[in-house]
Write an enzyme that holds these catalytic residues in place. Structure first.
Site, PDB file in Angstrom:
ATOM      1  N   GLY A   1       0.836  -1.192   0.000  1.00 41.05           N
ATOM      2  CA  GLY A   1       0.000   0.000   0.000  1.00 41.05           C
ATOM      3  C   GLY A   1       0.869   1.239   0.000  1.00 41.05           C
ATOM      4  O   GLY A   1       1.990   1.232  -0.500  1.00 41.05           O
ATOM      5  N   CYS A   2       0.371   2.283   0.595  1.00 43.02           N
ATOM      6  CA  CYS A   2       1.081   3.559   0.652  1.00 43.02           C
ATOM      7  C   CYS A   2       2.435   3.393   1.340  1.00 43.02           C
ATOM      8  O   CYS A   2       2.515   2.859   2.440  1.00 43.02           O
ATOM      9  CB  CYS A   2       0.227   4.559   1.425  1.00 43.02           C
ATOM     10  SG  CYS A   2       1.074   6.089   1.819  1.00 43.02           S
ATOM     11  N   PHE A   3       3.495   3.862   0.687  1.00 43.17           N
ATOM     12  CA  PHE A   3       4.819   3.680   1.283  1.00 43.17           C
ATOM     13  C   PHE A   3       5.042   4.541   2.507  1.00 43.17           C
ATOM     14  O   PHE A   3       5.929   4.273   3.311  1.00 43.17           O
ATOM     15  CB  PHE A   3       5.962   3.803   0.281  1.00 43.17           C
ATOM     16  CG  PHE A   3       6.031   5.032  -0.572  1.00 43.17           C
ATOM     17  CD1 PHE A   3       5.575   6.266  -0.178  1.00 43.17           C
ATOM     18  CD2 PHE A   3       6.605   4.938  -1.837  1.00 43.17           C
ATOM     19  CE1 PHE A   3       5.681   7.386  -0.989  1.00 43.17           C
ATOM     20  CE2 PHE A   3       6.718   6.045  -2.663  1.00 43.17           C
ATOM     21  CZ  PHE A   3       6.254   7.274  -2.234  1.00 43.17           C
ATOM     22  N   TRP A   4       4.256   5.584   2.717  1.00 50.11           N
ATOM     23  CA  TRP A   4       4.364   6.350   3.954  1.00 50.11           C
ATOM     24  C   TRP A   4       4.014   5.445   5.133  1.00 50.11           C
ATOM     25  O   TRP A   4       4.628   5.519   6.191  1.00 50.11           O
ATOM     26  CB  TRP A   4       3.448   7.555   3.961  1.00 50.11           C
ATOM     27  CG  TRP A   4       3.719   8.598   2.920  1.00 50.11           C
ATOM     28  CD1 TRP A   4       4.881   8.806   2.222  1.00 50.11           C
ATOM     29  CD2 TRP A   4       2.809   9.586   2.456  1.00 50.11           C
ATOM     30  NE1 TRP A   4       4.736   9.864   1.364  1.00 50.11           N
ATOM     31  CE2 TRP A   4       3.473  10.365   1.481  1.00 50.11           C
ATOM     32  CE3 TRP A   4       1.492   9.898   2.768  1.00 50.11           C
ATOM     33  CZ2 TRP A   4       2.868  11.433   0.826  1.00 50.11           C
ATOM     34  CZ3 TRP A   4       0.887  10.964   2.120  1.00 50.11           C
ATOM     35  CH2 TRP A   4       1.570  11.723   1.164  1.00 50.11           C
ATOM     36  N   CYS A   5       2.987   4.614   4.945  1.00 52.31           N
ATOM     37  CA  CYS A   5       2.534   3.707   6.010  1.00 52.31           C
ATOM     38  C   CYS A   5       3.569   2.642   6.310  1.00 52.31           C
ATOM     39  O   CYS A   5       3.934   2.424   7.465  1.00 52.31           O
ATOM     40  CB  CYS A   5       1.235   3.020   5.605  1.00 52.31           C
ATOM     41  SG  CYS A   5      -0.169   4.117   5.347  1.00 52.31           S
TER      42      CYS A   5
END
Length: 182
Positions: A15-19
């Site tokens: 998913g989102c790489f920030w997460c």
């Protein structure tokens, strides 16, 4: 600092790489987490291009870790516990192939460990729905633009961070206390 002979690298798209970056930065034995793009047909992709969903790339993280402190299998355990591996091309409200669940292996050992772990999760019926996480040989990994590095820790009060990432960090702290940095 990691001794060079203990270094290993893992690449996960969850998913989102920030997460995913925020989660793995918390772990003992993890020296570095770099957000980036992998698995597509466009060379030198940008975040703007990735967001269109037309590059074929996944948002991913490249983790450098000390295998004497944390194993590849333990990283996989945390990977599967902190994202939904049963939704195709989506994590929560993030929808598109760039948010797919994919393990990019760097050697046959990683491939076998990932296959065995998915088989175990499937046999034990850990998830209500089938796991859709792909296992692929790692092609070129493109580092994301600098402003994505350590995004969560620099933007905790931003809406996406507080509503999407903070609960993942809280889950990590609840279930993997023994794996966290001091």
């Amino acid at each position: 600092m990691i001794e060079p002979h203990n270094n290993e690298v893992a690449i996960f798209g969850g998913g989102c790489f920030w997460c995913t970056e925020a989660v793995f930065l918390e772990l003992k034995g993890v020296d570095k987490v770099v957000p980036g793009y992998i698995g597509g047909q466009v060379e030198n992709p940008t975040y703007a291009a990735i967001c269109t969903g037309t590059t074929g790339h996944a948002e991913a993280i490249k983790i450098t870790f000390d295998k004497s402190q944390i194993s590849y299998g333990e990283l996989l355990q945390i990977f599967f516990a902190t994202h939904d591996p049963t939704t195709l091309n989506r994590q929560g409200n993030d929808i598109g192939t760039q948010y797919r669940s994919e393990i990019f292996y760097l050697n046959t050992g990683q491939k076998e460990i990932a296959q065995d772990y998915i088989n175990l999760l499937t046999t034990e019926a850990v998830f209500d729905n089938p796991i859709v996480t792909k296992i692929s040989e790692a092609p070129h990994f493109y580092e994301a633009e600098d402003y994505h590095n350590n995004y969560y820790n620099q933007n905790k009060s931003q809406g996406y961070c507080s509503y999407v990432i903070t609960p993942k960090i809280e889950k990590l702290k609840k279930h993997f206390q023994d794996k966290l940095k001091d």
